[in-house]
Write a protein that holds these residues in place. Structure first.
Motif, PDB file in Angstrom:
ATOM      1  N   SER A  67       0.769  -1.207  -0.049  1.00  0.00           N
ATOM      2  CA  SER A  67      -0.148  -0.013   0.051  1.00  0.00           C
ATOM      3  C   SER A  67       0.908   1.332   0.119  1.00  0.00           C
ATOM      4  O   SER A  67       0.626   2.215  -1.008  1.00  0.00           O
ATOM      5  N   VAL A  68       1.728   1.299   0.888  1.00  0.00           N
ATOM      6  CA  VAL A  68       2.932   2.579   0.894  1.00  0.00           C
ATOM      7  C   VAL A  68       3.419   2.595  -0.324  1.00  0.00           C
ATOM      8  O   VAL A  68       3.857   3.647  -1.104  1.00  0.00           O
ATOM      9  N   GLY A  69       4.025   1.415  -0.952  1.00  0.00           N
ATOM     10  CA  GLY A  69       4.995   1.418  -2.203  1.00  0.00           C
ATOM     11  C   GLY A  69       4.316   1.807  -3.345  1.00  0.00           C
ATOM     12  O   GLY A  69       4.745   2.394  -4.289  1.00  0.00           O
ATOM     13  N   MET A  70       2.870   1.567  -3.514  1.00  0.00           N
ATOM     14  CA  MET A  70       2.236   1.848  -4.617  1.00  0.00           C
ATOM     15  C   MET A  70       1.465   3.156  -4.696  1.00  0.00           C
ATOM     16  O   MET A  70       0.726   3.731  -5.503  1.00  0.00           O
ATOM     17  N   ALA A  71       1.490   3.751  -3.341  1.00  0.00           N
ATOM     18  CA  ALA A  71       0.650   5.179  -3.149  1.00  0.00           C
ATOM     19  C   ALA A  71       1.907   6.063  -3.874  1.00  0.00           C
ATOM     20  O   ALA A  71       2.913   5.930  -3.941  1.00  0.00           O
ATOM     21  N   LYS A  72       1.110   7.129  -4.444  1.00  0.00           N
ATOM     22  CA  LYS A  72       2.067   7.936  -5.455  1.00  0.00           C
ATOM     23  C   LYS A  72       2.995   8.874  -4.589  1.00  0.00           C
ATOM     24  O   LYS A  72       4.064   9.280  -5.070  1.00  0.00           O
ATOM     25  N   ASP A  73       2.653   9.253  -3.232  1.00  0.00           N
ATOM     26  CA  ASP A  73       3.490   9.949  -2.479  1.00  0.00           C
ATOM     27  C   ASP A  73       3.973   9.113  -1.462  1.00  0.00           C
ATOM     28  O   ASP A  73       4.677   9.982  -0.297  1.00  0.00           O
ATOM     29  N   HIS A  74       3.788   7.939  -1.331  1.00  0.00           N
ATOM     30  CA  HIS A  74       4.223   7.004  -0.018  1.00  0.00           C
ATOM     31  C   HIS A  74       3.731   7.620   1.217  1.00  0.00           C
ATOM     32  O   HIS A  74       4.350   7.484   2.057  1.00  0.00           O
ATOM     33  N   ASP A  75       2.626   8.045   1.473  1.00  0.00           N
ATOM     34  CA  ASP A  75       2.195   8.716   2.579  1.00  0.00           C
ATOM     35  C   ASP A  75       1.995   7.517   3.496  1.00  0.00           C
ATOM     36  O   ASP A  75       1.147   6.549   3.050  1.00  0.00           O
ATOM     37  N   GLY A  76       1.675   7.792   4.723  1.00  0.00           N
ATOM     38  CA  GLY A  76       1.510   6.821   5.782  1.00  0.00           C
ATOM     39  C   GLY A  76      -0.083   6.503   5.803  1.00  0.00           C
ATOM     40  O   GLY A  76      -0.423   5.560   6.292  1.00  0.00           O
ATOM     41  N   THR A  77      -0.851   7.541   5.374  1.00  0.00           N
ATOM     42  CA  THR A  77      -2.391   7.233   5.203  1.00  0.00           C
ATOM     43  C   THR A  77      -2.726   5.967   4.443  1.00  0.00           C
ATOM     44  O   THR A  77      -3.580   5.375   4.798  1.00  0.00           O
ATOM     45  N   SER A  78      -1.925   5.657   3.324  1.00  0.00           N
ATOM     46  CA  SER A  78      -1.960   4.560   2.466  1.00  0.00           C
ATOM     47  C   SER A  78      -2.069   3.347   3.272  1.00  0.00           C
ATOM     48  O   SER A  78      -2.378   2.373   3.006  1.00  0.00           O
ATOM     49  N   ALA A  79      -0.790   3.319   4.180  1.00  0.00           N
ATOM     50  CA  ALA A  79      -0.347   2.153   5.150  1.00  0.00           C
ATOM     51  C   ALA A  79      -1.712   1.655   5.903  1.00  0.00           C
ATOM     52  O   ALA A  79      -2.195   0.783   5.964  1.00  0.00           O
ATOM     53  N   LEU A  80      -2.208   2.846   6.420  1.00  0.00           N
ATOM     54  CA  LEU A  80      -3.576   2.682   7.224  1.00  0.00           C
ATOM     55  C   LEU A  80      -4.768   1.982   6.460  1.00  0.00           C
ATOM     56  O   LEU A  80      -5.485   1.242   6.904  1.00  0.00           O
ATOM     57  N   ALA A  81      -4.679   2.572   5.261  1.00  0.00           N
ATOM     58  CA  ALA A  81      -5.781   2.049   4.355  1.00  0.00           C
ATOM     59  C   ALA A  81      -5.672   0.468   4.016  1.00  0.00           C
ATOM     60  O   ALA A  81      -6.527  -0.174   3.935  1.00  0.00           O
ATOM     61  N   GLY A  82      -4.264   0.279   3.758  1.00  0.00           N
ATOM     62  CA  GLY A  82      -3.828  -1.106   3.512  1.00  0.00           C
ATOM     63  C   GLY A  82      -4.307  -2.181   4.426  1.00  0.00           C
ATOM     64  O   GLY A  82      -4.731  -3.178   4.422  1.00  0.00           O
TER      65      GLY A  82
END
Length: 480
Positions: A67-82
């Motif tokens: 989730s972090v790796g494929m987020a455009k800006d590698h934001d931690g919010t994407s980690a929470l979403a994953g």
């Protein structure tokens, strides 16, 4: 599609980089208590349990890492979403939940749902989390819902999407699981030959970045094989002399074979270009021997001499077959290098780790002889033999750790700042998106002392830097 799959493979490098920590903890724990595995030593028990905290949660690590790796800006919010996606799917499709939906006992629920918490679902959750983040992170809602605008709405949208995906997986997952199990059993049924086929495909898929999907079937618990986890834990399902067969065969190749092949490439290089070839091949050989990271070395000849790379893939398969037939089992948490070999000596499922030395030396001879014969027989353009190899005084060598000069050289070779639309990196490569492919100067990029340049499409350029890629990437980002 291929580009998207490669991006997934790249994002997996982040969670995979955590596994060496487990290897060190496991290794020390088993060295302290090689027979009781923690039963005879509180220190060993503490270390082994700490390691299992990582290994047992690989699916969650994959969900967060992808989730972090494929987020455009590698934001931690994407980690929470994953993580939200993973928890939603695995909870909704757990054995107990499915038994409740069907109104039956847990024993009557298809076995597939008992394996829902696996690497495949972790990767899928990471894709869902990153996709929702990229799509909804800038969403603006009406004033009365303004609190949930932007990044705050990502986890909510992810939860809704995950429920829908769980409904689809309720019908699809048993089919996928059955297919994976059938493939795994087919390979297992072939014994040593099956291990050889897997190892050969593992190497053959590296140029496409798809080898991670294959590894998830054999190394982790996606289809019940879990070669890596069982080797280090000795848990139920581990079989002495069998467990580890999908890892052992890589050690003779990575620690002995490839470095010997590099020596053959050095000896067959043109005299005027031996020095330049030596710096590239020696650095790649050290990485392969000590850490098991082979990409810097493999990419040095993969596209210049694809026939030779095919030979390498076949020899890797042969190594796996030979090692499977011998009373010999070792394993890794990261890759088949010196560090993991030493740590695996006291692992529960280890069998005669010392045999790596004679087997590895034999494969070193085989690699050297075959590589040298094939290179000279077919006049392959390996490092130091290509017609366009140019030695110039302004070449930059990564061994000098001059990351600023290296980064500047790569940017210029990519056509300058204005030609780069996006840039990222994985374990060994800089990955750049460009506007005009005609402005890319591969020769200029290679002057940076990199292992190779790959152009999967007209808008994508991959620069194989090696293990120091993060430092080069950081400098490039500063300059951009």
């Amino acid at each position: 599609m291929m580009k998207y799959l490669q991006k997934i493979g790249k994002s997996l490098m982040l969670p995979v980089a955590v596994l060496p920590a487990a290897g060190i903890l496991y290794g020390i724990g088993y060295w302290i208590d090689p027979t009781g595995w923690g039963a005879n030593s509180i220190v060993a028990a503490f270390l082994i349990k700490a390691a299992s905290a990582i290994i047992d949660q690989i699916p969650i690590l994959f969900a967060i890492g992808v989730s972090v790796g494929m987020a455009k800006d590698h934001d931690g919010t994407s980690a929470l979403a994953g993580l939200v996606s993973f928890l939603m799917i695995t909870t909704l499709l757990s054995t107990g939940a499915v038994a409740m939906y069907l109104g039956v006992s847990a024993e009557e629920v298809p076995a597939a749902f008992g394996k829902i918490s696996n690497a495949f679902i972790g990767i899928l959750s990471g894709i869902i989390g990153s996709s929702c983040y990229n799509r909804f992170k800038d969403t603006k809602l009406p004033d009365w819902l303004a609190f949930f605008s932007g990044k705050r709405c990502v986890a909510i949208v992810t939860a809704v999407v995950s429920v829908l995906v769980a409904v689809i997986l309720y019908f699809v997952w048993p089919v996928i699981f059955s297919a994976l199990v059938a493939f795994g059993k087919a390979i297992l049924g072939l014994g040593a030959v099956g291990a050889g086929i897997y190892a050969m495909l593992n190497r053959a898929l590296i140029p496409l970045g798809l080898h991670h999907a294959l590894n998830a079937v054999f190394w982790f618990d996606t289809a019940g094989i879990n070669d890596l986890g069982l080797f280090w834990s000795g848990a139920d399902g581990a079989v002495k002399g069998v467990t580890g067969q999908y890892m052992t065969g890589f050690f003779p190749v990575m620690m002995f074979g490839l470095p010997a092949g590099a020596l053959a490439m050095y000896h067959t290089a043109k005299d005027s270009k031996k020095k330049a070839a030596a710096s590239l091949l020696f650095a790649g050989s050290l990485a392969s021997f000590f850490t098991g990271i082979t990409e810097p070395l493999e990419f040095a000849f993969m596209f210049m001499a694809p026939g030779l790379y095919l030979v390498h893939a076949v020899l890797t398969g042969v190594s796996a077959i030979v090692c499977s037939l011998l009373p010999f089992r070792i394993g890794f948490n990261f890759s088949a290098g010196l560090v993991d070999w030493i740590l695996s000596f006291k692992a529960p499922m280890a069998v005669n780790p010392w045999m790596l030395i004679p087997v590895g030396l034999v494969f070193a001879v085989i690699y050297y002889v075959i590589f040298r014969l094939v290179i000279t027989k077919f006049d392959l353009k390996t490092p130091g033999r290509a017609e366009d190899d140019e030695e110039t005084e302004d070449d930059v060598e990564l061994s000098n750790d001059d990351y600023t000069a290296t980064a500047q050289c790569i940017i210029e070779g990519l056509g300058g700042k204005d030609n780069i639309t996006d840039i990222d990196y994985c374990a060994t490569r800089i990955r750049a998106e460009i506007s005009d492919y005609t402005q890319v100067d591969e020769k200029k990029i290679k002057k940076a002392g990199v292992a190779g340049v790959i152009r999967p499409s007209k808008t994508t350029v991959q620069v194989v830097v090696g293990t120091k890629v993060q430092f080069v990437y950081d400098e490039i980002k500063k300059m951009l």
